[in-house]
Design a protein around this motif. Structure first.
Motif, mmCIF file in Angstrom:
data_model
loop_
_atom_site.group_PDB
_atom_site.id
_atom_site.type_symbol
_atom_site.label_atom_id
_atom_site.label_comp_id
_atom_site.label_asym_id
_atom_site.label_seq_id
_atom_site.Cartn_x
_atom_site.Cartn_y
_atom_site.Cartn_z
ATOM 1 N N PRO A 174 0.821 -1.223 0.000
ATOM 2 C CA PRO A 174 0.000 0.000 0.000
ATOM 3 C C PRO A 174 0.852 1.269 0.000
ATOM 4 O O PRO A 174 0.430 2.295 -0.547
ATOM 5 N N VAL A 175 2.051 1.207 0.580
ATOM 6 C CA VAL A 175 2.908 2.386 0.575
ATOM 7 C C VAL A 175 3.289 2.762 -0.853
ATOM 8 O O VAL A 175 3.288 3.925 -1.245
ATOM 9 N N ALA A 233 2.558 6.353 -5.432
ATOM 10 C CA ALA A 233 2.172 6.585 -6.815
ATOM 11 C C ALA A 233 1.045 7.613 -6.890
ATOM 12 O O ALA A 233 1.059 8.511 -7.730
ATOM 13 N N ARG A 234 0.096 7.519 -5.958
ATOM 14 C CA ARG A 234 -1.004 8.464 -5.978
ATOM 15 C C ARG A 234 -0.504 9.868 -5.629
ATOM 16 O O ARG A 234 -0.911 10.849 -6.237
ATOM 17 N N ALA A 235 0.400 9.923 -4.654
ATOM 18 C CA ALA A 235 0.926 11.218 -4.234
ATOM 19 C C ALA A 235 1.621 11.921 -5.394
ATOM 20 O O ALA A 235 1.549 13.141 -5.525
ATOM 21 N N TYR A 236 2.287 11.170 -6.258
ATOM 22 C CA TYR A 236 2.988 11.795 -7.377
ATOM 23 C C TYR A 236 2.117 11.884 -8.618
ATOM 24 O O TYR A 236 2.609 12.119 -9.715
ATOM 25 N N TRP A 241 -3.615 4.236 -15.362
ATOM 26 C CA TRP A 241 -3.188 3.223 -16.318
ATOM 27 C C TRP A 241 -1.728 2.853 -16.097
ATOM 28 O O TRP A 241 -1.358 1.674 -16.062
ATOM 29 N N THR A 242 -0.887 3.872 -15.917
ATOM 30 C CA THR A 242 0.534 3.621 -15.664
ATOM 31 C C THR A 242 0.713 2.871 -14.353
ATOM 32 O O THR A 242 1.525 1.957 -14.246
ATOM 33 N N ARG A 243 -0.071 3.283 -13.352
ATOM 34 C CA ARG A 243 0.010 2.615 -12.059
ATOM 35 C C ARG A 243 -0.271 1.123 -12.230
ATOM 36 O O ARG A 243 0.430 0.273 -11.717
#
Ligand SMILES: Nc1ncnc2c1ncn2[C@@H]1O[C@H](COP(=O)(O)OP(=O)(O)OP(=O)(O)O)[C@@H](O)[C@H]1O
Ligand SMILES: [Mg+2]
Lengths: 262, 260, 254
Positions: free
Chosen positions: C147-148, C153-156, C161-163
């Motif tokens: 989850p980290v 990834a969300r923070a940046y 799609w890339t995630r």
């Protein structure tokens, strides 16, 4: 403590909502006449058919037949795989010599042998049971072997260094090491065995739930057919939960140590 | 020594050789090791990582047969683990059975020895008390810290009233303070029970602090470089013993033996 | 060289011995159910090189491929969606567990009523029977992605799609592959059953028909062919699995 309790409650509520929504979809679909009434019976008629089944002697005997072939087949397969598996698992040489045979026989779909079983046993008890044995012995065998080969070598050294008796080594080292893997194998074999039983009854025509559904279908009795299908699903869930429960009872250290969801 | 203790034994290794099969034929790990461990002494075996210390200990304990040479206990060649052996493995965590609580882990060897229930209770309790774990007997090994698991393994060895106690890098993976405590525990246990003790380690200071005799392994394949006598007095104490000038001399001697 | 051939000899002597035993023991067999192996093999040649390939093997293989592809795609896509939306997951989990617990062959009569007896019914049933292991392991694998990492990834503001492609799929792929392998087994199971249930072609039909017409040699040659199909499908899967996972492995190392 409280927070896990609350989480559990939320989880249960969401799951319950899921079931309710699924049933609502069924009711709405039937109300809006999205589905042909004759082939897609209403929720209420299915429900009453469900309850009616328990009064029908033929249903009860079909249920008993399916469950008994399942249990006997699984028990025999378990005995065979414990016997062969403990031999193959404890001798590297025996394992090397025989893994190719296992690899070749394992992918053969057990249902391919239905015709052969029909020839040999007709529609008797051993037709579905024999197929269940043949089909479920592979996942069980593979897991028994993996369990035995997975016994920790350091733990094995300890048991030798402290001169544990054969009985104690078996009881307190080998058996507990094999059990988690064996329980996984049993869960896989349990649902596979049920599928094989139902198929043998459906195709081969021996007494059981599979045959019951086939008869309902050819008589266009759709509400009872749905009821029996749903009932079979519930049996599947019961079998899964049974093994999950047994696993928690039998190998608690495994669950507590690894938090295994199995 | 208390009255229930077994008489200590003498161990000898003669021309002990170990080879393992490898991709390119055979690899020789230990080459003609000869040394002796007098009855009732603490002997440490020191050598760099990969020198074959664990292999040596497995031969000395009879868990493994050497490729050549022999191991004798009181002049009898051993081919399997002898009665009266206590052993603490390098992977002590994996040597305890996770499905049994601390008490049952310590008790199991005694049951195989056929000791009566009452006597077992006494032995288990006293050895758990000796390592300071009497209040943890109902926990499972994986609920304990590394150092505590280590002490359970030692308690299991002690409960058997061993004639010889073998330990493989017993304190390699615990913090410094715990390490000192455990070293002193070994010395205390030895002075109480008087058994023969063999400690394998890669730590030079530890090998001196614990032992009356240090066997130095080195080379490829490993041979016995030197056997050094440690004349430091007992009881030993972490600060004063390590501060003793004699300790420094021994350390220098060991260093050069290992370097050579 | 010698070591390798020794290893091959080590693992082959027993299978070879058993084949030989079958050959010898069955040679003078007068049992109608267990004809001599040589007869079975010559029947096998008659049946499958290449007389009935088009009628029986091709439909089975086509149904297997279509069903397995349908099962894989729907299992992975649904699994990702459910895994990334935990609330949805909790809501649908009882339904999933119920559907998964129904032994799929028992749904064949129902499917016949709703979809008829054609190829599409078979493909749907094969996919339905096989989808569960892929679905479950995809959900599990997606849920266990660190989850980290996802939060980072969300923070940046890394796009969804890339995630999925760069973070979730690579981490989840080994477990998805394990699920797919089990799915394949179940799909083969369903191929055979669906052809045995009211059908006029395919290997499942072939063996059942052989039994009903008491053609014992055909029955054995059909079983042999089905075994072969299972083995080939599994080996093909292993081949592609090692390819695809290697691609992931290298892309992660880049
Ligand atoms: N069962 C085995 N088969 C093949 N080689 C082995 C085996 N056990 C050990 N070896 C090899 O023998 C050498 C010595 O291993 P050993 O474990 O005895 O060393 P060690 O001194 O205990 O090392 P460490 O300090 O890391 O514990 C190593 O090179 C190891 O790779
Ligand atoms: Mg070692």
């Amino acid at each position: 403590m409280t927070s896990t309790y609350i989480k559990k409650r939320i989880r249960a509520t969401t799951s319950f909502a899921g079931i309710v929504i699924a049933l609502l979809v069924w009711v709405i679909a039937e109300d809006a006449r999205l589905l042909p009434r004759s082939e897609f019976p209403s929720l209420s008629s299915t429900a009453s058919a469900f309850l009616a089944q328990f009064q029908s002697a033929s249903f009860v005997s079909a249920l008993a037949a399916t469950l008994s072939t399942w249990a006997v087949g699984l028990a025999v397969a378990l005995a065979i795989s414990l016997l062969i598996g403990s031999f193959l698992g404890s001798s590297a040489r025996a394992f090397r010599s025989s893994w190719l045979i296992v690899e070749f026989l394992k992918p053969i779909p057990p249902v391919a042998l239905i015709p052969l079983a029909l020839l040999l046993y007709g529609t008797s008890f051993w037709m579905p049971t024999g197929l269940i044995i043949f089909g479920t012995v592979w996942p069980l065998l593979v897991h028994v072997i993996a369990g035995i080969r997975g016994v920790d070598p350091v733990a094995l050294d300890s048991s030798r260094a402290y001169r544990l008796t054969r009985r104690h080594t078996l009881r307190y080292l080998i058996l507990p090491s094999v059990l988690p893997s064996l329980m996984t194998g049993l869960r896989i074999a349990g649902s596979l065995g049920l599928a094989i039983a139902v198929t043998a009854e459906l195709i081969g025509g021996s007494t059981g739930l599979g045959n019951f559904v086939a008869l309902d279908e050819s008589a266009s009795k759709y509400a009872p057919m749905y009821a029996v299908i749903i009932f079979t699903g519930l049996i599947g869930i019961a079998i899964n939960s049974l093994f999950k429960f047994l696993s928690r009872k039998i190998v608690p250290w495994h669950h507590e140590r690894f938090g295994a969801s199995l | 020594m208390t009255s229930t203790d077994a008489t200590p034994v003498e161990l000898t290794a003669t021309d002990l050789t170990v080879t393992y099969p490898s991709k390119s034929g055979q690899v020789n790990v230990l080459d003609k090791l000869t040394f002796e461990v007098p009855a009732g002494e603490i002997v440490s075996i020191v050598g760099p990582s990969g020198a074959g210390k664990t292999s040596l200990l497995r031969c000395l304990s009879g868990l493994m047969l050497p490729s050549a040479g022999r191991v004798e206990i009181d002049h009898l060649e051993i081919k399997e683990p002898p009665a009266g052996l206590g052993i603490v493995f390098q992977d002590y965590g994996r040597s305890l059975f996770p499905w049994m609580d601390v008490r049952s882990n310590v008790e199991l060897p005694l049951r195989s020895m056929g000791i009566s229930r009452n006597e077992r209770m006494g032995l288990v309790s006293s050895s758990l008390a000796e390592v300071g774990l009497e209040s943890f007997e109902a926990l499972y090994p994986w609920q304990l810290s590394g150092g505590m698991q280590q002490r359970v393994a030692i308690a299991r060895a002690l409960a058997c009233r061993p004639k010889v106690l073998m330990m493989d890098e017993p304190f390699a993976s615990v913090d410094a303070q715990t390490r000192f405590d455990l070293e002193d525990l070994v010395l205390k246990v030895h002075s109480t029970h008087g058994m023969t003790v063999i400690v394998v380690t890669h730590d030079i200071d530890e090998s001196i602090y614990l032992a009356q005799r240090v066997v130095v392994l080195g080379g490829k394949p490993s041979t016995v470089r030197e056997v050094i006598r440690v004349g430091l007095d007992f009881p030993r104490e972490q600060i004063s013993t390590r501060g003793n000038p004699e300790f420094g001399n021994l350390r220098a001697q060991l260093f050069s033996a290992l370097r050579r | 060289m010698i070591r390798i051939s020794a290893r091959i000899a080590n693992s082959l002597w027993l299978p070879a011995l058993l084949m030989l035993l079958w050959l010898v023991v069955s040679a003078h067999s007068s049992s109608i159910y267990f004809p001599p192996l040589t007869n079975i093999l010559s029947q096998f040649r008659k049946d499958w090189i290449f007389a009935n390939i088009g009628k029986d093997v091709v439909p089975s293989v086509r149904n297997l491929l279509l069903g397995f592809i349908l099962a894989s795609i729907s299992g992975v896509v649904l699994g990702l969606v459910i895994g990334l939306l935990p609330t949805l997951g909790k809501a649908v989990s009882p339904v999933i567990h119920f559907l998964r617990a129904i032994p799929p062959p028992i749904l064949l009569p129902l499917a016949a009523v709703l979809l008829g007896l054609g190829t599409s019914m078979k493909v749907v049933m094969i996919a339905f029977g096989g989808v569960w292991p892929t679905l479950i392991s995809t959900i599990d694998a997606t849920l266990s992605v660190d989850p980290v990492v996802l939060d980072t990834a969300r923070a940046y503001h890394i796009p969804l799609w890339t995630r999925l492609r760069r973070i979730v799929l690579p981490q989840a792929s080994p477990r998805i592959a394990a699920g797919l392998r089990t799915s394949l087994q179940l799909c083969i199971f369903m191929v055979v059953v669906s052809e045995m249930f009211a059908s006029k072609g395919g290997l499942g039909f072939f063996v059942l028909d052989a039994e009903q017409t008491f053609a014992i040699k055909q029955l054995w040659s059909g079983i042999l062919m089905l075994g072969l199909l299972g083995i080939v499908a599994n080996s093909a899967f292993s081949f592609f699995e090692s390819r695809i996972l290697r691609w992931y492995f290298m892309s992660q190392n880049k």
